[in-house]
Design an enzyme around this catalytic site. Sequence first.
Site, PDB file in Angstrom:
ATOM      1  CD  GLU A 115      -3.110  -1.305   0.321  1.00 28.04           C
ATOM      2  OE1 GLU A 115      -3.001  -0.260  -0.794  1.00 28.04           O
ATOM      3  OE2 GLU A 115      -3.753  -2.213   0.239  1.00 28.04           O
ATOM      4  N   GLY A 116       1.905   1.355  -0.560  1.00 26.70           N
ATOM      5  CA  GLY A 116       2.956   2.230  -0.807  1.00 26.70           C
ATOM      6  C   GLY A 116       3.952   2.010   0.289  1.00 26.70           C
TER       7      GLY A 116
END
Length: 801
Positions: free
Chosen positions: A496-497
């Site tokens: 998620e990053g």
Amino acid sequence: MFLLSLVLFVALLTVVLYYQPGLIVSSVALIVGLFGLTYLSGAMWLILIPVAALLVLLNLTPVRRKLITEPAYQFLQKAMPPMSVTEREAMEAGTTWWEKDLFSGKPDWKKFVNIELPQLSEKEQSFLDNEVETFCGLIDEWQIFQDQDLSPEAWQFLKDKGFFGLIIPEAFGGKDFGPYAQSRIMSKIASRSVTAAVTAMVPNSLGPGELLMKYGTEEQKQHWLPGLADGTEIPCFGLTGPEAGSDAGSIPDTGVVCKGEHEGKDVLGIRLSFSKRWITLAPVATVVGLAFKLRDPDGLLGDSDKIDYGITCALLPATHPGVEIGRRHNPGSPFMNGPVKGTDVFIPVDWIIGGAAMAGKGWRMLIECLGAGRGVSLPALSTASGEMSYLTVGAYSRIRRQFNMEIGKFEGVQEATAEIAANGYTLEAFRQLVTRGLDFGAPAVMTAMAKYHATEMMRTSVGHAMDVVSGRAIQMGPRNFCVFAYRALPVAITVEGANILTRSLMIFGQGAMRCHPYLFDEVQTLQASDKEAALVEFDGLFMKHLGHVFGNIARLKLFSFTRAKLSSVPVNADDFSKVWYQRINHLSAALAVAADVALGVLGGDLKRRELLSARLGDVHSQLFIACSLLKYHSVHPRTQEEDAHAEYALTLALHKAQQALLDFYQNFPSRFIAWAIKAATFPLGAHYSAPSDNSVRELGNLIMDDNVVRQRLSEYVYVSRDPEDAVGRVETTYQMLLALGDVWQSFSRAQAKGELTGANIDERLDDAVAKGIIQQADIEPLKAYDARRFDCLLTDHFDQL
């Protein structure tokens, strides 16, 4: 008299800037005040004339625009780099919430008072108490590790009980649970098995379900959502690839609009070529979501002038011709993860999520839907790890003795366990405020804060846990209660990053644009095609921006010299919280000034100054964390234990915020400006110290006790009472120790001092009775505890690996 008049004028100016009543009212107040001061001291005309001239200039709109606004507009047009389509979509996506107030330099505490922490509905609570509790009893992380998969029974339970459809509306067979319930469910599962939690959380975060609900056509919803809700369809979403990780906007996967055959008919469609990696649930998925860059060279979508549409999202069955699900990856935790590939895969254009009308709008869709993964799923996993570290390490540090003393009594150990305790408390507080914010939209900045700081706190707590439990923690086996959270850390901080880019680019990069009251609108005017209209709009924004800057400078100077003692706080603030709200006022003003100075001096170059922007993001995040702590503390009865946890955590948060500001000043390229804003922020030196040694000792002792915070945190996780379970072995041994009261301590102390004789524990226990150290009735409980204590310290061993 002149000096007195000058002081009075500075005071008047500060009041005007502080309250900002508007340009005309401010001008009248300053002119009237200066005339009065000139009457007292004739020399004040030296101030009156230039101030009056400046105020006349500012109030004459045509002159102001010609001499001030237009040059500023032209300068900024050259200084600010053009904003790409993906950057603009990222900035426009999502919403803002309380984090915007903190960035403004003037938090609205009336708004904060009205924020109520989330509560579970009756259905959500029942699901936690029954389905989730039962599922946790079905799973064993050691067995999952050996099998490299959940058991068939666990998989079927997830499907049958609707775990994959928590966010899907009831009309389609889903649970329609809110963000807080989703977080609580995922953290309870994660407290038992990270693998099971990841398996359950992916369909409920970035995945086809959320995208369909927000953007899908009615036909798409009717076709896919019931299957996703009941588990007959298992989704995955292909976003990242070999050369596109955190920079998802650079995906090389392509789709070209063309005519083709589908189910025996000629239809308008898309020919796709893609190669995705690290896709969770891909090996077992029945439906695949894809992000790709869409092109329409022949204008078949109806716009002959538009060829490149940009990122688009589509949904297709995993069995569709040309789709290839590759072999599994091994991410360290044995959840399903693998590649998805396809070459010249033809799909109907209707398979675009939302239909042809949503072609090219995938980036904004993804940015908005990332909120669930960033704000719910990964922080839930981190919260579970933080709370389980609190419970298990606190218990173990009391059970384990060295040098005739509990290891948790050693100050070196307490330095670690105190931070574990503070992090456990902070993660729960943080989770509750963040999920409350998600009830009002998808605040991209807030969820980026949640993802980065929650997973970093998990990294710290789990690292400390490994350090304290030491050799007992590194030996793999069914007794180990630490190692699987440790193995999951790379997943938490990467997906998620990646955390590095989340911190250095996203939090302040988006925060500056979305949370600043004027900046994004100003940038929009700089790129407008109608320059005359844009200049008029820019003029109004720019004047408000100047008032905002000077108002925050006045607030900052006032707060710095008074320690913000006179600043406003929530009406319900008690004697504990009042000083913390005032400190937040001070640092919020400091953040606002530093951000505007950085933007004004560095302009577009700030985008490349990641070290500087990351530090400003840290300040912003720590202020939000501090607010979550104050809100969480305020809803519980005041106790010494509660205050100790909150005070340590708040002290740590504001110390980190202060240190980030000091590092920002130290490295700001314009040294004079850096010195000036540092002097305005901390004129008498740094204000906020790190937690004291006394605080470390207090929290280090509390984590070993069955205090009210420990009891509450244990309600959020699954704590096994099975003495053969990894966690259950520690917990049941700890509960036996608590039941003994001071008896074990008295016996151990006498034994350590050599006061007891005997070749074994039975003889020493008899001697302790004879000498009045313990009672006869204590012998059997002490013998039982000693056997369990020794068993609790053992690690696993195997015939072969």
